[in-house]
Design an enzyme around this catalytic site. Structure first.
Site, PDB file in Angstrom:
ATOM      1  N   SER A 181      -1.828 -18.511   6.607  1.00  0.00           N
ATOM      2  CA  SER A 181      -0.698 -19.440   6.554  1.00  0.00           C
ATOM      3  C   SER A 181       0.513 -19.018   7.382  1.00  0.00           C
ATOM      4  O   SER A 181       1.512 -19.751   7.430  1.00  0.00           O
ATOM      5  CB  SER A 181      -0.262 -19.660   5.099  1.00  0.00           C
ATOM      6  OG  SER A 181      -1.113 -20.586   4.469  1.00  0.00           O
ATOM      7  N   LYS A 231       1.817 -21.636   9.736  1.00  0.00           N
ATOM      8  CA  LYS A 231       2.830 -22.664   9.454  1.00  0.00           C
ATOM      9  C   LYS A 231       4.138 -22.417  10.190  1.00  0.00           C
ATOM     10  O   LYS A 231       4.978 -23.320  10.286  1.00  0.00           O
ATOM     11  CB  LYS A 231       3.056 -22.772   7.945  1.00  0.00           C
ATOM     12  CG  LYS A 231       1.834 -23.309   7.194  1.00  0.00           C
ATOM     13  CD  LYS A 231       2.101 -23.481   5.707  1.00  0.00           C
ATOM     14  CE  LYS A 231       0.914 -24.121   4.984  1.00  0.00           C
ATOM     15  NZ  LYS A 231      -0.219 -23.203   4.775  1.00  0.00           N
ATOM     16  N   SER A 256       4.302 -22.899   1.003  1.00  0.00           N
ATOM     17  CA  SER A 256       3.094 -22.912   1.827  1.00  0.00           C
ATOM     18  C   SER A 256       2.164 -24.057   1.449  1.00  0.00           C
ATOM     19  O   SER A 256       0.937 -23.924   1.498  1.00  0.00           O
ATOM     20  CB  SER A 256       2.351 -21.570   1.714  1.00  0.00           C
ATOM     21  OG  SER A 256       1.512 -21.375   2.826  1.00  0.00           O
TER      22      SER A 256
END
Length: 428
Positions: free
Chosen positions: A50, A53, A114
């Site tokens: 993640s 992102k 997230s």
């Protein structure tokens, strides 16, 4: 009471066996200049989970800046974003099918919690589809020169977790790959271009859709923020990530006084260890390095005050730093660094002269930082980092009469020099 990780004030060397970073790869960077202060396997491509992102955040902020979307714009949730958001095995805020949420709400859910469904909704808003958005991600990676990188989705999940809806042209086993150096450069670009992202990444707790139909409590996964379990002084970002293949990852950034560092830890052994390893890197930075300034904004570089101007009313012009040139270096080693200039661009001729007319502030080249140390790690932007070099005033083009008389003067001056040289030769 939060657990405070103490700063080790005893200077240590950056060698891997001394810092003992327990992760597959790591890097520490000066956020001001991009100077690399420590690295371990930083050029090895690994899954980034993640931390992906951060690229989504960059593209969202870029789209807002360009006026392509707005923070208060309503986004209608697609079936794809809805289905992923309902998966409680992933980090998510549940989104209603066909529900409407602002770009700001979805962005905060992605940056703080997230949230994967929210990230997909943002990707579809900007790209029209996640497939198109992934192309934008890869194009931006090329533009930023992030090195060896592959984006296959907007979230950082392994494609198999996208329930058969992964972007066309990718396979279920695909996942996003990047090096620690590339991740650091992405973070460097993000917070230097859009420093306001730290206002969001530093929020420890927030309610998604507070006062709405389905409010959701969002606790930031970055446990090094003030008031959280691994609180670290000055920490205000940036992004965690974990999958089975990536292990536990974290891109952190912390600022004390006027010094900010960026750290990346990839493939740590546990949820908590990515934070303890980050603390080691940050401790090393704050304890062992100092900020030096080589050239102040608007000042000339030592030994390179003026450059000759051809066809101008003035025959020379000062060339100065567009911005202050400073960087973090090991304490006491500032003497090993110096600034030099490299003239280039449309105003520079083949002989290295500036050609008039030129406006104040026009770019005439770069200020390059050089090190005399053989073990210098360089910059994430390249071995020789550069800053813009600009003209410090307007220089108009001289009129034809002035240029004519200069030409005549130059001709007779050269003729006289030739006569003198000839006569002098007779008496040798």
């Amino acid at each position: 009471m939060a657990l405070i990780i103490p700063v080790n004030l005893r200077p240590v060397a950056a060698a891997e066996d001394v810092l003992g970073i327990q992760a597959k790869a790591a890097i520490l960077v000066d956020s001001n200049s991009g100077k690399i202060l420590y690295e371990k396997n930083s050029s090895t491509p690994l899954p980034i989970a993640s931390m992906t992102k951060m690229m989504t955040e960059l593209l969202v902020n870029e789209a807002v800046k360009k006026g392509e979307i707005s923070w208060d714009q309503k986004v209608t949730v697609s079936e794809y974003a809805h289905k992923i958001s309902q998966n409680t095995g992933l980090s998510n805020v549940p989104l209603e099918l066909g529900g409407k949420y602002t770009v700001k709400e979805l962005y905060e859910a992605a940056a703080i919690y997230s949230a994967n469904g929210a990230t997909i909704a943002l990707a579809e808003t900007i790209g029209g589809s996640e497939k198109n958005f992934v192309q934008l991600m890869n194009d931006k990676a090329t533009q930023l020169d992030l090195g060896e990188v592959k984006f296959v989705n907007a979230t950082g999940l392994v494609n198999k977790d996208l329930q058969g809806m992964h972007p066309e042209g990718t396979s279920p086993s695909d996942e996003n790959i990047m090096t620690a150096k590339g991740v650091a450069k992405l973070a460097y670009s993000l917070i230097n271009q859009y420093p306001e992202v730290l206002q969001t990444s530093s929020i420890p707790k927030k309610i998604f859709q507070e006062g709405g139909k389905y409010p959701v409590k969002m606790d930031n996964w970055n446990w090094m923020l003030p008031g959280l379990v691994f609180e670290y002084q000055g920490m205000d970002g940036l992004k965690t990530g974990s999958t089975d293949s990536a292990g536990f990852c974290f891109t952190g950034t912390a600022k004390r006084d006027d010094q900010r560092y960026i750290s990346v830890v990839m493939g740590a052994n546990s949820y908590n260890s990515r934070f303890s390893e980050t603390a080691k890197l940050m401790d090393y930075g704050f304890s062992n390095f100092e900020k030096i300034t080589l050239v102040e904004k608007g000042q000339t570089v030592k030994g390179h005050k003026t450059v000759k101007v051809v066809k101008g009313k003035d025959k020379e012009v000062n060339v100065v730093a567009k911005d202050t040139v400073s960087l973090a270096v090991k304490r006491g080693e500032g003497k090993n660094y110096k600034a030099d200039i490299k003239l280039s661009g449309k105003y520079i001729d083949k002989d290295g002269n500036i050609v008039a007319p030129i406006k104040k502030g026009a770019n005439v080249g770069q200020i390059v930082i050089k090190s005399s140390k053989n073990d210098d790690l360089g910059f994430i932007t390249g071995k020789d980092h550069s800053y813009d070099l600009v003209a410090d005033k307007n220089v108009d083009k001289a009129n034809w009469l002035v240029l004519t008389f200069r030409g005549i003067g130059s001709f007779f001056g050269n003729l006289w020099d030739s006569i003198v040289s000839g006569i002098s030769g007779l008496f040798k």
